[in-house]
Design a protein around this motif. Structure first.
Motif, PDB file in Angstrom:
ATOM      1  N   TYR A 176     -22.592  17.683  39.763  1.00 39.98           N
ATOM      2  CA  TYR A 176     -23.943  17.517  40.286  1.00 39.98           C
ATOM      3  C   TYR A 176     -24.250  16.038  40.526  1.00 39.98           C
ATOM      4  O   TYR A 176     -24.827  15.669  41.556  1.00 39.98           O
ATOM      5  CB  TYR A 176     -24.972  18.102  39.314  1.00 39.98           C
ATOM      6  CG  TYR A 176     -25.007  19.610  39.243  1.00 39.98           C
ATOM      7  CD1 TYR A 176     -24.294  20.388  40.153  1.00 39.98           C
ATOM      8  CD2 TYR A 176     -25.778  20.261  38.271  1.00 39.98           C
ATOM      9  CE1 TYR A 176     -24.324  21.763  40.081  1.00 39.98           C
ATOM     10  CE2 TYR A 176     -25.823  21.641  38.209  1.00 39.98           C
ATOM     11  CZ  TYR A 176     -25.098  22.399  39.107  1.00 39.98           C
ATOM     12  OH  TYR A 176     -25.141  23.759  39.049  1.00 39.98           O
ATOM     13  N   TYR A 177     -23.866  15.216  39.589  1.00 38.36           N
ATOM     14  CA  TYR A 177     -24.210  13.792  39.664  1.00 38.36           C
ATOM     15  C   TYR A 177     -23.503  13.131  40.857  1.00 38.36           C
ATOM     16  O   TYR A 177     -24.101  12.309  41.568  1.00 38.36           O
ATOM     17  CB  TYR A 177     -23.825  13.078  38.367  1.00 38.36           C
ATOM     18  CG  TYR A 177     -24.537  11.771  38.164  1.00 38.36           C
ATOM     19  CD1 TYR A 177     -25.884  11.728  37.827  1.00 38.36           C
ATOM     20  CD2 TYR A 177     -23.865  10.557  38.319  1.00 38.36           C
ATOM     21  CE1 TYR A 177     -26.544  10.520  37.652  1.00 38.36           C
ATOM     22  CE2 TYR A 177     -24.511   9.340  38.151  1.00 38.36           C
ATOM     23  CZ  TYR A 177     -25.849   9.334  37.812  1.00 38.36           C
ATOM     24  OH  TYR A 177     -26.515   8.145  37.653  1.00 38.36           O
ATOM     25  N   ALA A 178     -22.255  13.516  41.089  1.00 34.03           N
ATOM     26  CA  ALA A 178     -21.515  12.977  42.237  1.00 34.03           C
ATOM     27  C   ALA A 178     -22.173  13.405  43.538  1.00 34.03           C
ATOM     28  O   ALA A 178     -22.272  12.623  44.496  1.00 34.03           O
ATOM     29  CB  ALA A 178     -20.067  13.459  42.190  1.00 34.03           C
ATOM     30  N   ILE A 197     -23.614   1.980  50.421  1.00 35.88           N
ATOM     31  CA  ILE A 197     -22.164   2.008  50.241  1.00 35.88           C
ATOM     32  C   ILE A 197     -21.784   2.044  48.768  1.00 35.88           C
ATOM     33  O   ILE A 197     -20.751   2.625  48.396  1.00 35.88           O
ATOM     34  CB  ILE A 197     -21.498   0.799  50.960  1.00 35.88           C
ATOM     35  CG1 ILE A 197     -19.968   0.980  50.985  1.00 35.88           C
ATOM     36  CG2 ILE A 197     -21.925  -0.511  50.298  1.00 35.88           C
ATOM     37  CD1 ILE A 197     -19.520   2.213  51.720  1.00 35.88           C
ATOM     38  N   ILE A 198     -22.619   1.444  47.912  1.00 33.61           N
ATOM     39  CA  ILE A 198     -22.345   1.469  46.470  1.00 33.61           C
ATOM     40  C   ILE A 198     -22.375   2.908  45.971  1.00 33.61           C
ATOM     41  O   ILE A 198     -21.476   3.352  45.252  1.00 33.61           O
ATOM     42  CB  ILE A 198     -23.365   0.603  45.710  1.00 33.61           C
ATOM     43  CG1 ILE A 198     -23.264  -0.862  46.153  1.00 33.61           C
ATOM     44  CG2 ILE A 198     -23.155   0.721  44.205  1.00 33.61           C
ATOM     45  CD1 ILE A 198     -24.359  -1.743  45.589  1.00 33.61           C
ATOM     46  N   GLN A 202     -19.222   5.197  44.758  1.00 34.61           N
ATOM     47  CA  GLN A 202     -19.277   5.692  43.386  1.00 34.61           C
ATOM     48  C   GLN A 202     -19.085   7.206  43.340  1.00 34.61           C
ATOM     49  O   GLN A 202     -18.378   7.728  42.478  1.00 34.61           O
ATOM     50  CB  GLN A 202     -20.624   5.309  42.757  1.00 34.61           C
ATOM     51  CG  GLN A 202     -20.696   5.580  41.257  1.00 34.61           C
ATOM     52  CD  GLN A 202     -22.019   5.136  40.655  1.00 34.61           C
ATOM     53  OE1 GLN A 202     -22.808   4.462  41.306  1.00 34.61           O
ATOM     54  NE2 GLN A 202     -22.250   5.522  39.415  1.00 34.61           N
ATOM     55  N   SER A 203     -19.711   7.906  44.302  1.00 33.62           N
ATOM     56  CA  SER A 203     -19.553   9.358  44.377  1.00 33.62           C
ATOM     57  C   SER A 203     -18.110   9.731  44.708  1.00 33.62           C
ATOM     58  O   SER A 203     -17.533  10.641  44.102  1.00 33.62           O
ATOM     59  CB  SER A 203     -20.491   9.933  45.449  1.00 33.62           C
ATOM     60  OG  SER A 203     -20.273  11.318  45.615  1.00 33.62           O
ATOM     61  N   LEU A 204     -17.497   9.000  45.665  1.00 35.09           N
ATOM     62  CA  LEU A 204     -16.108   9.251  46.044  1.00 35.09           C
ATOM     63  C   LEU A 204     -15.182   9.056  44.852  1.00 35.09           C
ATOM     64  O   LEU A 204     -14.281   9.867  44.597  1.00 35.09           O
ATOM     65  CB  LEU A 204     -15.711   8.310  47.195  1.00 35.09           C
ATOM     66  CG  LEU A 204     -14.253   8.376  47.642  1.00 35.09           C
ATOM     67  CD1 LEU A 204     -13.975   9.733  48.289  1.00 35.09           C
ATOM     68  CD2 LEU A 204     -13.943   7.242  48.623  1.00 35.09           C
ATOM     69  N   LYS A 205     -15.421   7.994  44.116  1.00 42.55           N
ATOM     70  CA  LYS A 205     -14.581   7.692  42.951  1.00 42.55           C
ATOM     71  C   LYS A 205     -14.713   8.775  41.879  1.00 42.55           C
ATOM     72  O   LYS A 205     -13.706   9.199  41.287  1.00 42.55           O
ATOM     73  CB  LYS A 205     -14.977   6.337  42.376  1.00 42.55           C
ATOM     74  CG  LYS A 205     -14.081   5.877  41.234  1.00 42.55           C
ATOM     75  CD  LYS A 205     -14.499   4.486  40.748  1.00 42.55           C
ATOM     76  CE  LYS A 205     -13.610   4.029  39.593  1.00 42.55           C
ATOM     77  NZ  LYS A 205     -14.028   2.686  39.105  1.00 42.55           N
ATOM     78  N   ASP A 219     -15.066  19.059  46.735  1.00 46.85           N
ATOM     79  CA  ASP A 219     -16.266  18.232  46.893  1.00 46.85           C
ATOM     80  C   ASP A 219     -15.977  16.907  47.606  1.00 46.85           C
ATOM     81  O   ASP A 219     -16.910  16.231  48.055  1.00 46.85           O
ATOM     82  CB  ASP A 219     -16.906  17.947  45.535  1.00 46.85           C
ATOM     83  CG  ASP A 219     -17.641  19.161  44.989  1.00 46.85           C
ATOM     84  OD1 ASP A 219     -17.941  20.058  45.797  1.00 46.85           O
ATOM     85  OD2 ASP A 219     -17.913  19.212  43.782  1.00 46.85           O
ATOM     86  N   LEU A 220     -14.717  16.546  47.718  1.00 47.19           N
ATOM     87  CA  LEU A 220     -14.364  15.313  48.451  1.00 47.19           C
ATOM     88  C   LEU A 220     -14.756  15.394  49.921  1.00 47.19           C
ATOM     89  O   LEU A 220     -14.971  14.354  50.564  1.00 47.19           O
ATOM     90  CB  LEU A 220     -12.857  15.041  48.325  1.00 47.19           C
ATOM     91  CG  LEU A 220     -12.382  14.506  46.962  1.00 47.19           C
ATOM     92  CD1 LEU A 220     -10.865  14.528  46.891  1.00 47.19           C
ATOM     93  CD2 LEU A 220     -12.907  13.090  46.730  1.00 47.19           C
ATOM     94  N   THR A 221     -14.853  16.611  50.462  1.00 44.99           N
ATOM     95  CA  THR A 221     -15.200  16.752  51.886  1.00 44.99           C
ATOM     96  C   THR A 221     -16.578  16.162  52.176  1.00 44.99           C
ATOM     97  O   THR A 221     -16.794  15.590  53.254  1.00 44.99           O
ATOM     98  CB  THR A 221     -15.172  18.232  52.305  1.00 44.99           C
ATOM     99  OG1 THR A 221     -16.059  18.973  51.463  1.00 44.99           O
ATOM    100  CG2 THR A 221     -13.769  18.802  52.193  1.00 44.99           C
ATOM    101  N   THR A 222     -17.501  16.289  51.208  1.00 49.43           N
ATOM    102  CA  THR A 222     -18.844  15.731  51.420  1.00 49.43           C
ATOM    103  C   THR A 222     -18.797  14.208  51.458  1.00 49.43           C
ATOM    104  O   THR A 222     -19.538  13.571  52.214  1.00 49.43           O
ATOM    105  CB  THR A 222     -19.792  16.189  50.294  1.00 49.43           C
ATOM    106  OG1 THR A 222     -19.286  15.752  49.042  1.00 49.43           O
ATOM    107  CG2 THR A 222     -19.936  17.694  50.286  1.00 49.43           C
TER     108      THR A 222
END
Length: 556
Positions: A176-178, A197-198, A202-205, A219-222
């Motif tokens: 959820y947080y990502a 971009i930060i 951060q979400s990608l990581k 979830d990486l697709t988002t």
């Protein structure tokens, strides 16, 4: 989320006794977990036909989740909507609102997949109104933020999403947080906030680290989608790279919507052979998706038709069985009613015969009393005649003879008078009132004063002959008892009609009654028997040494 592909969830089962339901439930879960949604839908539909939602709500809702998700994943959003509405109708009466929350959220998601954002927003907000833990409500809040993002109302989305960064429930759930970081980063990008971009990185990581040890990194697709748009004008090479990553991940998870979206991005940013290649891939994939989804819709429609037909046949058989049971039930009711009616009739006849016999006995007793009175009178009259004859033939100057004669005459007269008074014929016609008053008054003496009240006010013509005779005898018994035992100087007798009853109140100021010793000796038992025989009631006030007070009620 980038597309309408949902993360697969393993349906949790629950114990259910019918073996057939358990068998279908197991198969539906297996096919769903293996992404064979047509088969999962088939067995979920089978379960829906035979399961009782009230008896096993948990298994029912899990089944409907499989069925609805299978329809959504195959693009059958119209069918999914019908299934959600049907499910909500079955959980509407439940006290627990978690099921309502779950399926209203699914309905909101269904409209999101159709880009009907206003309806989606309505049902997500509706879901928030239910009483469920805050942890559960978090997904609805995230979805609402995502809807505003899709509607390009980025400031509204930011206003909803920003507070979630400090929410403890959101922090505990890394998925959820990502997602929150990605949506918020995209909205910042659209509003010119340099923090965009930060948050996106951060979400990608987070998604990359979480999924590096797991097979499911969908979830990486988002992240790829958001980063493509961020770099499109800043660094086209990076943007194209993220579009390729999106296509690769969509291919890996067999998500045609993500692949089409990625191809669309690549077509816009390609030339020459690459443009031709991407365009052909797009056309072929789009045609393939259309065919597959149409085939799936037709298959689901056929399954629903077959299920409906099977259900109608089952309902018809059930209706015939219920009709037969109802006929049998009605037959039993008629038999029971007939038996009860016969018992009531026999009871009525038995009661009527008993009452008739009781009245006949009472009438016979009255006739016997008249006969005895006449007989005694005639016999005593002969005796009197003989006594007179004796007097004529004897020397009455002799003191002994004269005294003997007088004693005999007095005894004969007294006996005759008493017997006649107690057993003679009672006039029940127009002279009844006069005779009754005369009988009562005959007990007047120098020492006893009798008062009568209300006698003439009673309509004696409306009262049956039997009841008038009973009233006469009862009063007579009371007066005789008074004369013999009470030593009273005042007697009050009053008559009163009240509704459908005749009330007689008797009072004397004598020595009273010892009920335990005297009730059988002084004729009081006879009074009670007479009153009961005509369905009346009698009450003696136990006030020993202070006279007798009696109340008699006779229905008329």
């Amino acid at each position: 989320m980038l597309s309408c592909e949902k993360k697969k969830k393993t349906a949790e089962g629950s114990t259910y006794k019918p073996q057939q339901v358990d068998k279908y439930f197991k198969l539906a879960n297996q096919f769903y977990d293996n992404s064979k949604y047509d088969s999962a839908f088939y067995y979920a539909t089978k379960i829906k036909l035979i399961i009782n939602p009230e008896k096993d709500l948990e298994k029912y809702t899990t089944t409907m989740f499989i069925l609805i998700t299978s329809q959504q994943l195959q693009g059958d959003y119209s069918g999914a909507e019908s299934s959600i509405v049907e499910t909500l109708s079955n959980v509407e009466k439940e006290k627990s609102e978690r099921y309502k929350y779950k399926f209203y959220t699914m309905l909101g998601y269904n409209y999101t997949c159709q880009s009907n954002y206003n309806e989606a927003l309505f049902y997500y907000k509706k879901a928030l109104s239910f009483k469920v833990p805050k942890k559960r409500k978090l997904i609805s809040i995230i979805n609402i933020g995502n809807i505003y993002k899709q509607k390009k109302q980025f400031k509204k989305a930011i206003k909803i999403l920003e507070p979630l960064l400090s929410d403890k429930n959101a922090k505990q759930n890394k998925y959820y947080y990502a997602g929150i970081l990605n949506d918020l980063g995209f909205c910042y990008f659209k509003t010119g906030n340099p923090k965009a971009i930060i948050y996106l990185n951060q979400s990608l990581k987070m998604n990359y680290n979480m999924d590096s040890t797991a097979d499911d990194d969908y979830d990486l697709t988002t992240n790829y989608y958001s980063l493509y748009h961020y770099y499109l004008k800043k660094d086209k090479t990076k943007a194209i790279n993220f579009a390729k990553l999106l296509y690769k991940k969509g291919t890996q998870y067999n998500n045609p919507d993500d692949r089409l979206l990625a191809l669309n991005f690549l077509i816009k940013n390609s030339t020459g052979e690459e443009l031709k290649k991407y365009s052909l891939n797009y056309i072929n994939l789009n045609d393939s998706i259309t065919k597959v989804r149409q085939k799936a819709k037709n298959y689901f429609a056929k399954l629903k038709y077959d299920s409906k037909k099977e259900k109608e046949e089952n309902l018809k058989l059930k209706a015939e069985k219920e009709l037969q049971q109802e006929l049998e039930k009605n037959k039993n009711i008629i038999i029971a009613f007939t038996i009860i009616l016969i018992l009531i009739i026999f009871s009525f006849i038995y009661y009527y015969l008993i009452e008739k016999n009781k009245k006949e006995k009472l009438q016979t007793a009255y006739q016997t009393e008249i006969r005895i009175a006449k007989k005694l009178h005639d016999e005593l009259a002969n005796e009197i005649y003989q006594t007179i004859n004796f007097a004529e033939t004897q020397d009455l100057s002799s003191p002994n003879v004269s005294e003997k004669l007088l004693e005999n005459l007095d005894s004969i007269y007294t006996t005759t008078r008493n017997i006649s008074r107690e057993n003679n014929f009672i006039e029940t016609g127009s002279l009844y009132t006069e005779n009754l008053k005369e009988m009562i008054s005959s007990f007047n003496s120098k020492t006893v004063n009798i008062l009568i009240n209300g006698l003439e006010e009673i309509d004696w013509k409306s009262i049956s002959e039997l009841k008038k005779i009973t009233m006469y005898r009862v009063i007579q018994e009371l007066m005789v008892n008074m004369k013999k035992h009470s030593q009273s100087s005042l007697v009050l007798i009053s008559f009163k009609k009240q509704e459908n009853s005749l009330i007689l109140n008797y009072y004397d100021n004598g020595i009273g009654i010892n009920f335990e010793k005297q009730i059988k000796k002084n004729g009081l038992q006879n009074i009670e028997n007479r009153i009961v025989s005509i369905n009346g009631s009698i009450t003696f006030e136990e006030n020993q040494n202070k006279g007798v007070k009696t109340s008699i009620i006779i229905p008329i």
